[in-house]
Design a protein around this motif. Structure first.
Motif, mmCIF file in Angstrom:
data_model
loop_
_atom_site.group_PDB
_atom_site.id
_atom_site.type_symbol
_atom_site.label_atom_id
_atom_site.label_comp_id
_atom_site.label_asym_id
_atom_site.label_seq_id
_atom_site.Cartn_x
_atom_site.Cartn_y
_atom_site.Cartn_z
ATOM 1 N N LEU A 168 0.823 -1.195 0.000
ATOM 2 C CA LEU A 168 0.000 0.000 0.000
ATOM 3 C C LEU A 168 0.865 1.257 0.000
ATOM 4 N N ASP A 169 0.390 2.290 -0.664
ATOM 5 C CA ASP A 169 1.023 3.589 -0.577
ATOM 6 C C ASP A 169 0.969 4.091 0.868
ATOM 7 N N GLU A 170 1.997 4.828 1.286
ATOM 8 C CA GLU A 170 2.062 5.294 2.671
ATOM 9 C C GLU A 170 0.868 6.170 3.047
ATOM 10 N N THR A 171 0.382 6.983 2.113
ATOM 11 C CA THR A 171 -0.767 7.844 2.416
ATOM 12 C C THR A 171 -2.037 7.028 2.607
ATOM 13 N N VAL A 172 -2.182 5.958 1.840
ATOM 14 C CA VAL A 172 -3.342 5.065 1.999
ATOM 15 C C VAL A 172 -3.257 4.348 3.345
ATOM 16 N N THR A 173 -2.066 3.887 3.678
ATOM 17 C CA THR A 173 -1.847 3.219 4.963
ATOM 18 C C THR A 173 -2.185 4.148 6.123
ATOM 19 N N ALA A 174 -1.687 5.375 6.064
ATOM 20 C CA ALA A 174 -1.922 6.340 7.143
ATOM 21 C C ALA A 174 -3.399 6.660 7.291
ATOM 22 N N ALA A 175 -4.094 6.841 6.181
ATOM 23 C CA ALA A 175 -5.520 7.157 6.241
ATOM 24 C C ALA A 175 -6.312 6.017 6.868
ATOM 25 N N ALA A 176 -5.962 4.788 6.519
ATOM 26 C CA ALA A 176 -6.661 3.636 7.091
ATOM 27 C C ALA A 176 -6.411 3.542 8.592
ATOM 28 N N ASP A 205 13.182 2.771 13.928
ATOM 29 C CA ASP A 205 12.446 2.325 12.744
ATOM 30 C C ASP A 205 11.871 3.583 12.106
ATOM 31 N N ARG A 206 12.605 4.120 11.150
ATOM 32 C CA ARG A 206 12.226 5.408 10.572
ATOM 33 C C ARG A 206 10.887 5.344 9.854
ATOM 34 N N ARG A 207 10.614 4.234 9.190
ATOM 35 C CA ARG A 207 9.341 4.114 8.478
ATOM 36 C C ARG A 207 8.166 4.180 9.446
ATOM 37 N N MET A 208 8.294 3.485 10.561
ATOM 38 C CA MET A 208 7.214 3.484 11.554
ATOM 39 C C MET A 208 7.059 4.863 12.187
ATOM 40 N N ALA A 209 8.174 5.511 12.507
ATOM 41 C CA ALA A 209 8.118 6.842 13.122
ATOM 42 C C ALA A 209 7.483 7.853 12.172
ATOM 43 N N ARG A 210 7.845 7.776 10.895
ATOM 44 C CA ARG A 210 7.278 8.688 9.912
ATOM 45 C C ARG A 210 5.773 8.455 9.750
ATOM 46 N N LEU A 211 5.382 7.205 9.733
ATOM 47 C CA LEU A 211 3.971 6.871 9.609
ATOM 48 C C LEU A 211 3.193 7.364 10.827
ATOM 49 N N ASN A 212 3.776 7.237 12.002
ATOM 50 C CA ASN A 212 3.125 7.705 13.225
ATOM 51 C C ASN A 212 2.903 9.212 13.182
ATOM 52 N N GLU A 213 3.883 9.947 12.684
ATOM 53 C CA GLU A 213 3.739 11.397 12.557
ATOM 54 C C GLU A 213 2.666 11.766 11.547
ATOM 55 N N LEU A 214 2.597 11.034 10.446
ATOM 56 C CA LEU A 214 1.596 11.302 9.421
ATOM 57 C C LEU A 214 0.181 11.039 9.946
ATOM 58 N N VAL A 215 0.024 9.943 10.670
ATOM 59 C CA VAL A 215 -1.275 9.621 11.258
ATOM 60 C C VAL A 215 -1.671 10.672 12.284
ATOM 61 N N ALA A 216 -0.722 11.121 13.095
ATOM 62 C CA ALA A 216 -1.018 12.155 14.095
ATOM 63 C C ALA A 216 -1.503 13.428 13.419
ATOM 64 N N ARG A 217 -0.894 13.795 12.308
ATOM 65 C CA ARG A 217 -1.313 14.999 11.596
ATOM 66 C C ARG A 217 -2.726 14.828 11.031
#
Length: 221
Positions: A168-176, A205-217
């Motif tokens: 999945l694209d990161e933006t799709v993952t974050a939205a879900a 784990d940079r990918r996880m940290a970045r995803l967490n920040e995106l979800v928080a936003r």
């Protein structure tokens, strides 16, 4: 219901879970198939105590008796949100996403040591948690730890499973993740707990940290 030890050990655990989703929503394994899977894994176990590798919720909530843990590196597999879930952290109407191990890269997590004398009992609880459906495949892997290499059992994603997401694209993952919740809580808390647990053990784990920040936003808007 939660993933506490007493819940996993309860006689009606599987029945209660099945009642939380419409019939046919999940590919529940029979008790016989799950036991056969456990016995096959135990037949391939090395001598001595059993090691269990956790890379997701097992890290912060193992729910088993163990003799300690080590930070461990698994090469050849990486942690990714690659499994849709209509239960636990999502619903059939708005599925959440949970972690699995995908081929490629590397992953750091926690290896839990289980006394051999009670390994079957403890792993049976793990199987009731991770192998209620055919979403994962148990696999023996080699881990690198400060105390040396060791063999451990873990659960990799079943890429033939109906709920496997593919990449999945990161933006799709974050939205879900930002919008899903189930009887165990929100999907974003699942992600947050994973990130916080990794950080508490000094695991980057940079990918996880970045995803967490995106979800928080996304949740802040």
């Amino acid at each position: 219901m939660s993933l506490r030890r007493e819940d996993l050990a309860a006689e009606g655990f599987e029945v209660l879970l099945q009642q939380l989703v419409p019939a046919g929503t999940l590919d529940f394994l029979s008790a016989e198939a799950r036991e056969a899977s456990l016995q096959a894994a135990l037949a391939g176990a090395p001598a001595g105590d059993i090691w269990l590798f956790g890379y997701g919720s097992l890290m912060w909530s193992p729910a088993i008796h163990h003799e300690g843990h080590r930070i461990a590196l698994l090469r050849g597999w990486h942690r990714r949100f690659c499994l849709w879930t209509p239960l636990g952290r999502g619903t059939p109407e708005q599925p959440g996403l949970v972690l699995g191990l995908e081929r490629g890269g590397a992953c750091r997590g926690l290896a839990f040591r289980i006394d051999r004398n009670r390994a079957e009992t403890e792993l049976r609880l793990v199987w009731r948690r991770e192998m209620l459906t055919a979403a994962y495949v148990p696999r023996w892997v080699t881990l690198e730890t400060p105390g040396g290499a060791l063999r451990a059992i873990t659960f990799v994603i079943n890429r033939s499973g109906a709920r496997y997401t593919g990449r999945l694209d990161e933006t799709v993952t974050a939205a879900a993740i930002a919008g899903a919740a189930g009887h165990l809580g929100t999907c974003r808390d699942y992600l947050r707990l994973a990130v916080e647990t990794l950080q508490s053990h000094g695991i980057e784990d940079r990918r996880m940290a970045r995803l967490n920040e995106l979800v928080a936003r996304l949740n802040a808007t």
